[in-house]
Design a protein around this motif. Structure first.
Motif, PDB file in Angstrom:
ATOM      1  N   ASN A  85      -1.690   8.334  15.979  1.00 34.06           N
ATOM      2  CA  ASN A  85      -1.106   7.133  16.322  1.00 34.06           C
ATOM      3  C   ASN A  85      -1.714   6.261  15.249  1.00 34.06           C
ATOM      4  O   ASN A  85      -2.209   6.734  14.229  1.00 34.06           O
ATOM      5  CB  ASN A  85      -1.626   6.604  17.730  1.00 34.06           C
ATOM      6  CG  ASN A  85      -3.076   6.937  17.803  1.00 34.06           C
ATOM      7  OD1 ASN A  85      -3.913   6.932  16.751  1.00 34.06           O
ATOM      8  ND2 ASN A  85      -3.581   7.180  18.990  1.00 34.06           N
ATOM      9  N   CYS A  95      -8.325  23.227  14.304  1.00 34.08           N
ATOM     10  CA  CYS A  95      -7.253  23.276  14.642  1.00 34.08           C
ATOM     11  C   CYS A  95      -6.436  24.565  15.020  1.00 34.08           C
ATOM     12  O   CYS A  95      -5.757  24.671  16.055  1.00 34.08           O
ATOM     13  CB  CYS A  95      -6.282  22.471  13.743  1.00 34.08           C
ATOM     14  SG  CYS A  95      -6.412  20.503  13.887  1.00 34.08           S
ATOM     15  N   LYS A 111       1.239  17.443  16.565  1.00 36.21           N
ATOM     16  CA  LYS A 111       0.911  16.274  16.952  1.00 36.21           C
ATOM     17  C   LYS A 111       0.789  15.238  16.054  1.00 36.21           C
ATOM     18  O   LYS A 111       0.246  15.078  14.746  1.00 36.21           O
ATOM     19  CB  LYS A 111      -0.622  16.165  17.511  1.00 36.21           C
ATOM     20  CG  LYS A 111      -0.637  17.104  18.902  1.00 36.21           C
ATOM     21  CD  LYS A 111      -2.051  17.072  19.438  1.00 36.21           C
ATOM     22  CE  LYS A 111      -1.978  17.872  20.854  1.00 36.21           C
ATOM     23  NZ  LYS A 111      -3.549  17.973  21.389  1.00 36.21           N
ATOM     24  N   LYS A 112       1.846  13.998  16.201  1.00 34.94           N
ATOM     25  CA  LYS A 112       1.638  12.832  15.289  1.00 34.94           C
ATOM     26  C   LYS A 112       0.386  11.995  15.744  1.00 34.94           C
ATOM     27  O   LYS A 112       0.443  11.467  16.795  1.00 34.94           O
ATOM     28  CB  LYS A 112       2.962  12.078  15.462  1.00 34.94           C
ATOM     29  CG  LYS A 112       4.333  13.082  15.011  1.00 34.94           C
ATOM     30  CD  LYS A 112       5.261  12.083  15.125  1.00 34.94           C
ATOM     31  CE  LYS A 112       6.589  13.066  14.435  1.00 34.94           C
ATOM     32  NZ  LYS A 112       8.020  12.048  14.489  1.00 34.94           N
ATOM     33  N   SER A 172      -3.610  18.574  12.633  1.00 38.17           N
ATOM     34  CA  SER A 172      -2.874  18.732  13.963  1.00 38.17           C
ATOM     35  C   SER A 172      -1.458  18.590  13.833  1.00 38.17           C
ATOM     36  O   SER A 172      -0.527  18.886  14.568  1.00 38.17           O
ATOM     37  CB  SER A 172      -3.427  17.455  15.012  1.00 38.17           C
ATOM     38  OG  SER A 172      -4.702  18.019  15.287  1.00 38.17           O
TER      39      SER A 172
END
Length: 299
Positions: free
Chosen positions: A126, A171, A123-124, A117
């Protein structure tokens, strides 16, 4: 009330899917000493005909199911490549490993999807997602059991790569959905592509098969088709955030089938790896569910 009913239906469908894929794994192993590419051809051809029949019915009502924007083709081709890597890796591993071990390493795909991702969806992750990756990789080592005996560790590495391929493929599917590409079209195109990849190898290096082996591989294809059909219906009825954790029941089904039909019993290291990987998945699932509920309450 309707949402609760849809959620229950989604759980039932994903359990059905997990059992279907477990049956596929058992049949692949029961088929005996056949080239793994030859086994994948049966799986992919049956998946192609099942998905094509569904796509054909949809096309009667809406011709747009065949539409793929020009900018989406590169993602479709990449999905074909990594998806084929995932299937070939999984089928190779199933011929040599406990089917529950192979299933466990294949179920690492959601964690590989987190990595994918970053590059595909931008998208980083968390802190929880990043930390879970480290823990899950540690758990995978218990299942792989690294050793200098390459013959023993090679199938596990194939299963690991298969899980990675499946994670990246998911993905690319999400990316294709953002272009409104029909899911059935993706399945049809992928099944056809992976079948064509297998044909030259099977043509030149095929092994003769007995009637029982043919029937077993047909059952493997049907199991895979049921798994794919169940997965599609599961996520149609309920969001992945609420039901994806139930997909790990595939490990339980695979373990039971492996014990009953193949006398396979996972060793203590594999069991420890199962607990680490599934436990991490459960904790991440709970964390994400609480965050989703908190965001809804704030809105």
């Amino acid at each position: 009330m309707e949402n609760q009913e849809n959620l229950k239906l989604g759980v039932c469908w994903i359990l059905f899917s997990a059992f279907g894929f477990a049956v596929m794994g058992l049949c692949v192993r029961l088929a005996g000493n056949l080239p793994f590419v030859q086994k994948t051809l049966f799986r992919n051809l049956i998946a192609f005909f099942v998905a094509f029949s569904t796509l054909y019915m949809k096309a009667k009502k809406d011709k747009s199911v065949f539409y793929v924007p020009r900018e989406a083709w590169k993602f479709l081709l990449l999905r074909l490549a990594v998806g084929s890597l995932g299937i070939f890796g999984n089928f190779y591993a199933l011929g040599f490993m406990n089917i529950s071990d192979a299933a466990m390493l294949n179920k690492m795909s959601p964690f590989f999807a987190v990595i994918a991702s970053i590059f595909i969806l931008g998208k980083k992750p968390n802190f929880v997602s990043a930390f879970s990756l480290i823990v899950v990789f540690t758990g995978s080592l218990f299942v792989i059991k690294p050793t200098f005996d390459f013959v023993k560790v090679f199938p596990a590495l194939f299963a690991f790569v298969g899980g990675m391929g499946a994670g990246f493929a998911s993905c690319f599917v999400r990316k294709l959905h953002s272009y409104n590409v029909c899911g059935d079209f993706i399945i049809v195109f992928f099944s056809l592509f992976s079948s064509l990849l297998a044909v030259p190898f099977v043509f030149f290096f095929h092994a003769s098969m007995s009637l029982p082996q043919v029937l077993i591989l047909l059952c493997a294809g049907l199991g895979a088709a049921c798994g794919q059909f169940g997965m599609t219906n599961a996520y149609f009825n309920a969001p992945a955030s609420k039901i994806s954790i139930y997909d790990y029941s595939n490990i339980v089904f695979a373990g039971i089938l492996g014990f009953v039909f193949l006398d396979q019993v996972p060793d203590i290291f594999s069991v420890a790896g199962y607990f680490i990987i599934i436990g991490t998945a459960i904790l991440v699932f709970i964390y994400n569910s609480k965050n989703a509920a908190k965001r809804q309450s704030e809105n």
